[in-house]
Design a protein around this motif. Structure first.
Motif, PDB file in Angstrom:
ATOM      1  N   TRP A  88      67.325  47.271 -26.310  1.00 11.78           N
ATOM      2  CA  TRP A  88      68.203  46.729 -27.347  1.00 11.78           C
ATOM      3  C   TRP A  88      67.407  45.785 -28.233  1.00 11.78           C
ATOM      4  O   TRP A  88      66.624  44.994 -27.717  1.00 11.78           O
ATOM      5  CB  TRP A  88      69.408  45.992 -26.724  1.00 11.78           C
ATOM      6  CG  TRP A  88      70.485  45.802 -27.747  1.00 11.78           C
ATOM      7  CD1 TRP A  88      70.733  44.694 -28.505  1.00 11.78           C
ATOM      8  CD2 TRP A  88      71.411  46.799 -28.162  1.00 11.78           C
ATOM      9  NE1 TRP A  88      71.768  44.930 -29.365  1.00 11.78           N
ATOM     10  CE2 TRP A  88      72.208  46.221 -29.180  1.00 11.78           C
ATOM     11  CE3 TRP A  88      71.654  48.125 -27.795  1.00 11.78           C
ATOM     12  CZ2 TRP A  88      73.224  46.926 -29.819  1.00 11.78           C
ATOM     13  CZ3 TRP A  88      72.662  48.822 -28.422  1.00 11.78           C
ATOM     14  CH2 TRP A  88      73.434  48.222 -29.419  1.00 11.78           C
ATOM     15  N   PRO A  89      67.563  45.911 -29.566  1.00 11.26           N
ATOM     16  CA  PRO A  89      68.452  46.834 -30.281  1.00 11.26           C
ATOM     17  C   PRO A  89      67.928  48.268 -30.264  1.00 11.26           C
ATOM     18  O   PRO A  89      66.751  48.498 -29.988  1.00 11.26           O
ATOM     19  CB  PRO A  89      68.471  46.265 -31.698  1.00 11.26           C
ATOM     20  CG  PRO A  89      67.159  45.559 -31.834  1.00 11.26           C
ATOM     21  CD  PRO A  89      66.853  44.990 -30.484  1.00 11.26           C
ATOM     22  N   MET A 116      71.052  42.548 -22.242  1.00 15.15           N
ATOM     23  CA  MET A 116      71.566  43.885 -22.572  1.00 15.15           C
ATOM     24  C   MET A 116      73.082  43.909 -22.750  1.00 15.15           C
ATOM     25  O   MET A 116      73.701  44.970 -22.724  1.00 15.15           O
ATOM     26  CB  MET A 116      71.153  44.871 -21.479  1.00 15.15           C
ATOM     27  CG  MET A 116      69.663  45.164 -21.440  1.00 15.15           C
ATOM     28  SD  MET A 116      69.051  45.993 -22.929  1.00 15.15           S
ATOM     29  CE  MET A 116      69.766  47.624 -22.721  1.00 15.15           C
ATOM     30  N   GLU A 118      74.864  43.449 -25.414  1.00 15.79           N
ATOM     31  CA  GLU A 118      75.276  44.176 -26.614  1.00 15.79           C
ATOM     32  C   GLU A 118      75.259  45.684 -26.394  1.00 15.79           C
ATOM     33  O   GLU A 118      76.019  46.415 -27.031  1.00 15.79           O
ATOM     34  CB  GLU A 118      74.374  43.806 -27.795  1.00 15.79           C
ATOM     35  CG  GLU A 118      74.712  42.476 -28.447  1.00 15.79           C
ATOM     36  CD  GLU A 118      76.135  42.454 -28.982  1.00 15.79           C
ATOM     37  OE1 GLU A 118      76.462  43.275 -29.858  1.00 15.79           O
ATOM     38  OE2 GLU A 118      76.931  41.625 -28.511  1.00 15.79           O
ATOM     39  N   PHE A 119      74.378  46.146 -25.522  1.00 13.42           N
ATOM     40  CA  PHE A 119      74.343  47.586 -25.236  1.00 13.42           C
ATOM     41  C   PHE A 119      75.700  48.045 -24.712  1.00 13.42           C
ATOM     42  O   PHE A 119      76.259  49.045 -25.177  1.00 13.42           O
ATOM     43  CB  PHE A 119      73.249  47.905 -24.212  1.00 13.42           C
ATOM     44  CG  PHE A 119      73.278  49.333 -23.729  1.00 13.42           C
ATOM     45  CD1 PHE A 119      72.737  50.342 -24.504  1.00 13.42           C
ATOM     46  CD2 PHE A 119      73.871  49.667 -22.516  1.00 13.42           C
ATOM     47  CE1 PHE A 119      72.780  51.667 -24.084  1.00 13.42           C
ATOM     48  CE2 PHE A 119      73.922  50.985 -22.082  1.00 13.42           C
ATOM     49  CZ  PHE A 119      73.374  51.989 -22.867  1.00 13.42           C
TER      50      PHE A 119
END
Length: 347
Positions: A88-89, A116, A118-119
């Motif tokens: 990520w990103p 992680m 946001e994943f």
């Protein structure tokens, strides 16, 4: 159990080769069949003529997530559990593939879960943390050898995102101690060869790119036996992680070197990565802050306190070889595989 392992470039100068060898030895040593995949679609179609694997392990994304969705869906429909590395990103196309095509069963990497979040928020997919590790076949203590004795040892590539620590900590140590620095990108010749290799890869001259890679590998990557002797013979081994210019580490990982140094019998001082304490206690590994003076003080202290240094070294080695080898990580993979298969059977 049959394992397909995707390795697009064999014997690269990066960590991929060492990681590959660790997984390979552990899977085979634990009784599994291990098959290396280089050309993704072609090799998978060829090898599946003899049966589909239980696991397709993809630790190198490359363009697989974007260009090989059909193959990924095909093997999954035939009962294979796909382990896909993520970061990520990610690229927009990669996210789209994950959300719309459901190309894998397990999304994993060595990145710590706290980096992680946001994943999961964006893809809705569960993330599995599988840290890097030491290779029991390669990484173990050996007798100290005079030719490989250094006060300070750094074994690794000269990467741009580590340059600040090299300039502020590593290189100044040469004024006071016997310092050994080994690895790729530390001289102009290797950097030139690397540039030419990149050009050949870009224009699809794979034969020549691989030839240059072989030359660089032989010249700048020490055989595993010498690495063992360097780590076992040196007084203090340093470990730095890649960072942004502000010192942050958004790609929060522990390098393979974190586990390899103690496994080889080395005394390690690691830069500040808070998750380190999940793997090694203060009695097993020393961690320094980002302040160069803290590094210099700790180095001087442990240089002058051999007994304490050896106590920490021995405890770190014991921990690495008992809990942090690829044999341990394979058991984690099998546990995840079993969890996934059990959930499949519920439907």
């Amino acid at each position: 159990m049959k394992i397909f392992y995707y390795m697009p470039y064999h014997k690269s100068l990066g960590a991929d080769y060492w990681i590959y060898e660790g997984w390979k030895y552990a899977f085979i040593d634990l009784g599994h069949e291990f098959i290396e995949i280089n050309n993704f679609s072609r090799d998978i179609k060829e090898y599946t003529k003899f049966g589909f694997p239980e696991i397709l392990f993809i630790p190198n994304i490359g363009d697989v997530m974007i260009n090989e969705c059909d193959t990924l869906e095909w093997v999954r429909k035939n009962g294979t559990v796909v382990f896909m590395v993520v970061h990520w990103p990610m690229k927009e196309q990669e996210i789209k593939s994950i959300r719309s095509r459901d190309i894998a069963d397990v999304y994993f990497s060595e990145r710590e879960p706290e980096s992680m979040g946001e994943f999961y928020n964006i893809t809705g997919k569960k993330y599995f943390n599988i840290p890097q590790a030491a290779n029991k076949n390669w990484h173990f203590p050996v007798e100290s050898a005079k030719d490989y004795e250094y006060d300070i040892l750094y074994l690794g590539a000269r990467l741009p995102k580590k340059e600040a620590m090299f300039k502020s900590v590593l290189l100044p140590l040469k004024k006071k101690y016997k310092v050994g620095i080994f690895g790729p990108y530390w001289n102009n010749e290797d950097n030139f060869l690397r540039l030419v290799q990149k050009i050949f890869r870009k224009i699809k001259y794979e034969k020549w790119a691989n030839k240059i890679n072989e030359i660089r590998f032989k010249k700048y990557i020490f055989p595993k036996e010498i690495q063992n002797m360097l780590y076992s013979s040196s007084k203090i081994c340093l470990n730095f992680h890649e960072r942004e210019k502000d010192g942050s580490q958004p790609h929060l990982i522990l390098t393979q070197r974190t586990f390899v140094i103690p496994a080889c019998g080395g005394f390690e001082i690691c830069d500040y990565v808070p998750p380190l304490r999940k793997y090694f206690s203060e009695e097993e590994m020393v961690m320094a802050t980002m302040d160069k003076e803290d590094w210099f003080k700790k180095i001087e202290y442990y240089m002058n306190n051999e007994k304490e240094r050896n106590t920490i070294r021995q405890k770190g080695t014991k921990r690495a070889l008992s809990d942090h080898t690829y044999h341990n990580r394979v058991k984690t993979v099998i546990d995840i595989y079993t969890e996934v298969r059990n959930k499949m059977s519920e439907y």
